[in-house]
Design a protein around this motif. Structure first.
Motif, PDB file in Angstrom:
ATOM      1  N   SER A  10       1.006  -1.212   0.020  1.00 39.11           N
ATOM      2  CA  SER A  10       0.124  -0.237   0.435  1.00 39.11           C
ATOM      3  C   SER A  10       1.269   1.095  -0.018  1.00 39.11           C
ATOM      4  CB  SER A  10      -1.198   0.197   1.481  1.00 39.11           C
ATOM      5  OG  SER A  10      -1.537   0.697   0.987  1.00 39.11           O
ATOM      6  N   PHE A  11       1.570   1.735  -1.568  1.00 42.82           N
ATOM      7  CA  PHE A  11       2.286   2.922  -1.427  1.00 42.82           C
ATOM      8  C   PHE A  11       1.506   3.766  -1.645  1.00 42.82           C
ATOM      9  CE2 PHE A  11       4.799  -0.650  -3.239  1.00 42.82           C
ATOM     10  CZ  PHE A  11       5.591  -0.536  -1.582  1.00 42.82           C
ATOM     11  N   GLU A  12       1.737   5.337  -1.093  1.00 43.83           N
ATOM     12  CA  GLU A  12       0.782   6.328  -0.957  1.00 43.83           C
ATOM     13  C   GLU A  12       0.026   6.522  -0.990  1.00 43.83           C
ATOM     14  OE1 GLU A  12       4.234   8.912  -1.598  1.00 43.83           O
ATOM     15  OE2 GLU A  12       4.581   7.097  -1.304  1.00 43.83           O
ATOM     16  N   THR A  13      -0.739   5.783   0.015  1.00 45.12           N
ATOM     17  CA  THR A  13      -2.303   5.890   0.354  1.00 45.12           C
ATOM     18  C   THR A  13      -2.614   6.590   1.337  1.00 45.12           C
ATOM     19  OG1 THR A  13      -1.966   3.761  -0.928  1.00 45.12           O
ATOM     20  CG2 THR A  13      -4.148   4.209   0.678  1.00 45.12           C
ATOM     21  N   TYR A  14      -2.268   6.174   2.342  1.00 43.57           N
ATOM     22  CA  TYR A  14      -1.851   6.606   3.551  1.00 43.57           C
ATOM     23  C   TYR A  14      -2.450   8.066   3.598  1.00 43.57           C
ATOM     24  CZ  TYR A  14      -2.689   7.057   8.790  1.00 43.57           C
ATOM     25  OH  TYR A  14      -3.320   7.000  10.228  1.00 43.57           O
ATOM     26  N   GLU A  15      -1.439   8.989   2.976  1.00 40.33           N
ATOM     27  CA  GLU A  15      -1.694  10.634   3.353  1.00 40.33           C
ATOM     28  C   GLU A  15      -2.977  11.247   2.306  1.00 40.33           C
ATOM     29  OE1 GLU A  15       0.594   9.252  -0.431  1.00 40.33           O
ATOM     30  OE2 GLU A  15       0.713   8.733   1.725  1.00 40.33           O
ATOM     31  N   HIS A  16      -3.784   9.714   1.209  1.00 43.13           N
ATOM     32  CA  HIS A  16      -4.832  10.923   0.903  1.00 43.13           C
ATOM     33  C   HIS A  16      -6.713  10.579   1.779  1.00 43.13           C
ATOM     34  CE1 HIS A  16      -3.038  11.301  -2.823  1.00 43.13           C
ATOM     35  NE2 HIS A  16      -2.313  10.157  -2.787  1.00 43.13           N
ATOM     36  N   ILE A  17      -6.144   9.521   2.946  1.00 36.96           N
ATOM     37  CA  ILE A  17      -7.235   8.766   3.844  1.00 36.96           C
ATOM     38  C   ILE A  17      -7.997   9.631   4.928  1.00 36.96           C
ATOM     39  CG2 ILE A  17      -8.559   6.602   4.599  1.00 36.96           C
ATOM     40  CD1 ILE A  17      -8.056   6.438   2.070  1.00 36.96           C
ATOM     41  N   GLY A  56       2.550  16.697  10.136  1.00 35.84           N
ATOM     42  CA  GLY A  56       1.690  15.840  11.446  1.00 35.84           C
ATOM     43  C   GLY A  56       0.339  16.417  10.195  1.00 35.84           C
ATOM     44  N   ARG A  57      -0.348  15.391  11.048  1.00 33.13           N
ATOM     45  CA  ARG A  57      -2.185  15.244  11.735  1.00 33.13           C
ATOM     46  C   ARG A  57      -2.512  16.161  11.088  1.00 33.13           C
ATOM     47  NH1 ARG A  57      -1.400  10.935  14.298  1.00 33.13           N
ATOM     48  NH2 ARG A  57      -1.956   9.205  12.892  1.00 33.13           N
ATOM     49  N   GLY A  58      -3.596  16.559  10.672  1.00 35.16           N
ATOM     50  CA  GLY A  58      -4.491  17.740  11.175  1.00 35.16           C
ATOM     51  C   GLY A  58      -3.328  19.239  10.438  1.00 35.16           C
ATOM     52  N   LYS A  59      -2.063  18.922   9.909  1.00 37.53           N
ATOM     53  CA  LYS A  59      -1.824  20.336   9.363  1.00 37.53           C
ATOM     54  C   LYS A  59      -1.664  20.093   8.076  1.00 37.53           C
ATOM     55  CE  LYS A  59       1.020  20.585  13.466  1.00 37.53           C
ATOM     56  NZ  LYS A  59       2.264  20.454  14.127  1.00 37.53           N
ATOM     57  N   ALA A  60      -2.017  21.771   7.411  1.00 36.95           N
ATOM     58  CA  ALA A  60      -2.138  21.515   5.985  1.00 36.95           C
ATOM     59  C   ALA A  60      -0.881  21.000   5.227  1.00 36.95           C
ATOM     60  CB  ALA A  60      -2.282  23.362   5.596  1.00 36.95           C
ATOM     61  N   CYS A  61      -0.585  20.697   4.291  1.00 36.27           N
ATOM     62  CA  CYS A  61       0.144  20.227   3.666  1.00 36.27           C
ATOM     63  C   CYS A  61       0.654  20.879   1.947  1.00 36.27           C
ATOM     64  CB  CYS A  61       1.046  18.711   3.612  1.00 36.27           C
ATOM     65  SG  CYS A  61      -0.534  17.536   2.698  1.00 36.27           S
ATOM     66  N   GLY A  62       1.713  20.817   1.949  1.00 35.31           N
ATOM     67  CA  GLY A  62       1.837  21.070   0.056  1.00 35.31           C
ATOM     68  C   GLY A  62       1.368  20.072  -1.085  1.00 35.31           C
ATOM     69  N   SER A  63       0.923  19.783  -1.349  1.00 36.14           N
ATOM     70  CA  SER A  63       0.009  18.805  -1.931  1.00 36.14           C
ATOM     71  C   SER A  63      -1.681  19.282  -2.243  1.00 36.14           C
ATOM     72  CB  SER A  63       0.416  17.239  -1.714  1.00 36.14           C
ATOM     73  OG  SER A  63      -0.844  17.095  -2.524  1.00 36.14           O
ATOM     74  N   PRO A  64      -2.624  19.064  -2.826  1.00 35.41           N
ATOM     75  CA  PRO A  64      -3.714  20.087  -2.562  1.00 35.41           C
ATOM     76  C   PRO A  64      -4.668  17.972  -2.707  1.00 35.41           C
ATOM     77  CG  PRO A  64      -3.098  20.043  -5.058  1.00 35.41           C
ATOM     78  CD  PRO A  64      -1.861  19.493  -4.365  1.00 35.41           C
ATOM     79  N   PHE A  65      -3.626  17.339  -3.541  1.00 37.50           N
ATOM     80  CA  PHE A  65      -4.482  15.864  -2.928  1.00 37.50           C
ATOM     81  C   PHE A  65      -4.122  14.691  -1.572  1.00 37.50           C
ATOM     82  CE2 PHE A  65      -2.785  16.709  -7.343  1.00 37.50           C
ATOM     83  CZ  PHE A  65      -3.484  16.332  -8.215  1.00 37.50           C
ATOM     84  N   HIS A  66      -3.378  15.678  -1.026  1.00 39.07           N
ATOM     85  CA  HIS A  66      -3.558  14.959   0.430  1.00 39.07           C
ATOM     86  C   HIS A  66      -4.016  15.612   1.292  1.00 39.07           C
ATOM     87  CE1 HIS A  66       1.102  13.667  -0.550  1.00 39.07           C
ATOM     88  NE2 HIS A  66       0.061  12.567  -1.192  1.00 39.07           N
ATOM     89  N   VAL A  67      -4.620  14.745   2.619  1.00 40.03           N
ATOM     90  CA  VAL A  67      -5.341  14.942   3.916  1.00 40.03           C
ATOM     91  C   VAL A  67      -4.099  16.013   4.684  1.00 40.03           C
ATOM     92  CG1 VAL A  67      -6.564  14.408   5.677  1.00 40.03           C
ATOM     93  CG2 VAL A  67      -7.018  13.291   3.254  1.00 40.03           C
ATOM     94  N   HIS A  68      -3.457  15.201   4.914  1.00 36.00           N
ATOM     95  CA  HIS A  68      -1.954  16.045   5.920  1.00 36.00           C
ATOM     96  C   HIS A  68      -0.945  14.367   5.331  1.00 36.00           C
ATOM     97  CE1 HIS A  68      -3.982  13.274   8.761  1.00 36.00           C
ATOM     98  NE2 HIS A  68      -3.735  11.837   8.511  1.00 36.00           N
ATOM     99  N   GLN A  69      -0.053  15.034   6.185  1.00 38.11           N
ATOM    100  CA  GLN A  69       1.828  14.217   6.013  1.00 38.11           C
ATOM    101  C   GLN A  69       1.752  14.072   7.526  1.00 38.11           C
ATOM    102  OE1 GLN A  69       3.934  15.766   2.838  1.00 38.11           O
ATOM    103  NE2 GLN A  69       2.814  15.304   1.301  1.00 38.11           N
ATOM    104  N   LEU A  70       1.834  12.695   7.690  1.00 39.38           N
ATOM    105  CA  LEU A  70       2.726  12.886   9.259  1.00 39.38           C
ATOM    106  C   LEU A  70       3.932  12.949   9.155  1.00 39.38           C
ATOM    107  CD1 LEU A  70       0.556   9.268   9.704  1.00 39.38           C
ATOM    108  CD2 LEU A  70      -0.568  11.252   9.820  1.00 39.38           C
ATOM    109  N   THR A  71       4.688  13.407  10.581  1.00 34.51           N
ATOM    110  CA  THR A  71       5.454  13.296  11.308  1.00 34.51           C
ATOM    111  C   THR A  71       5.959  11.562  11.103  1.00 34.51           C
ATOM    112  OG1 THR A  71       5.360  13.081  13.144  1.00 34.51           O
ATOM    113  CG2 THR A  71       5.580  15.390  12.209  1.00 34.51           C
ATOM    114  N   PRO A  72       7.279  11.867  10.976  1.00 35.87           N
ATOM    115  CA  PRO A  72       8.207   9.916  10.943  1.00 35.87           C
ATOM    116  C   PRO A  72       7.478   9.275  12.388  1.00 35.87           C
ATOM    117  CG  PRO A  72      10.149  11.593  10.507  1.00 35.87           C
ATOM    118  CD  PRO A  72       8.867  12.600  10.276  1.00 35.87           C
ATOM    119  N   SER A  73       7.771  10.442  13.607  1.00 28.47           N
ATOM    120  CA  SER A  73       7.116   9.715  14.293  1.00 28.47           C
ATOM    121  C   SER A  73       5.853   9.605  14.369  1.00 28.47           C
ATOM    122  CB  SER A  73       7.440  10.394  15.901  1.00 28.47           C
ATOM    123  OG  SER A  73       6.514  11.839  15.248  1.00 28.47           O
ATOM    124  N   GLU A  74       5.382   9.738  14.261  1.00 33.30           N
ATOM    125  CA  GLU A  74       3.405   9.495  13.834  1.00 33.30           C
ATOM    126  C   GLU A  74       3.328   8.624  12.782  1.00 33.30           C
ATOM    127  OE1 GLU A  74       1.138  13.971  14.114  1.00 33.30           O
ATOM    128  OE2 GLU A  74       1.523  13.152  12.395  1.00 33.30           O
TER     129      GLU A  74
END
Length: 203
Positions: free
Chosen positions: A110-117, A146-164
């Protein structure tokens, strides 16, 4: 005709030297040694990775199922990538009935899935219930603020930190983390910034 939005990796539309294409292909190459038995490529996109897995691991896999929510991209995959061991289906990665519809698998990619969900917990639940005991799940996602924070991609819900990211897989018997920079995938080294993480989880 499938639309090229710039988000999906569609090898036929890209130069062989395209960095995004090379990075995506590197993840599938990394995962090939783990693929055996019945394999699920969850959020398979254009299907090139599903096809690669079926072709390169034909002695080790019985079946490779590629699943994506987009009807147009699955139609494209069915036309572009034929292999007798692979099949493509339109399904939702966070459908609670997905394990009942698909059964269980020895290997899940499951590659490049989580950030869209947005329904993160349902995705994690589906991963777990789709995987056979003793099976291997391989997940990748890009890092960000991190979770819930805006990211640079319009296709992504958010992008996690490594620890998350590392906190997602506590239900598994064994987890190894790898990190990707360009086409290089390796265990973490100090003082290296890695844009993306990969978890290899054994149930």
């Amino acid at each position: 005709m499938v639309e090229d939005t710039g988000e999906r990796v569609i090898p036929a539309f890209m130069k062989a030297s395209n960095k995004l294409l090379l990075e995506h292909m590197a993840r599938y190459q990394f995962a090939l040694p783990y693929a055996h038995g019945r394999v699920l490529d969850l959020s398979c996109g254009a299907g090139y990775g599903t096809h690669m897995t079926a072709k390169e691991r034909k002695q080790d896999v019985d079946q490779v199922i590629g699943v994506d929510i987009d009807q147009a991209i699955i139609d494209y995959a069915r036309c572009e990538y034929y292999h007798p061991s692979s099949h493509f289906y339109v399904m939702d990665a966070v459908d609670p009935a997905l394990p009942d519809k698909l059964g269980t698998f020895d290997t899940i990619l499951s590659f490049e899935t989580y950030e869209h969900i947005a329904e993160e917990q349902q995705l994690l639940t589906n991963y777990y219930h789709l995987l056979k005991k003793g099976g291997t799940l391989i997940v990748s996602t890009p890092f960000g603020q991190g979770r819930g924070k805006a990211c640079g991609s319009p296709f992504h819900v958010h992008q996690l930190t490594p620890s998350e990211f590392q906190n997602l897989f506590g239900d598994y018997a064994e987890v190894e983390y790898f990190y990707q920079k360009g086409v290089l995938i390796e265990p973490p080294r100090q003082n290296i910034h890695y844009p993306l993480g990969i978890a290899v989880c054994r149930k």
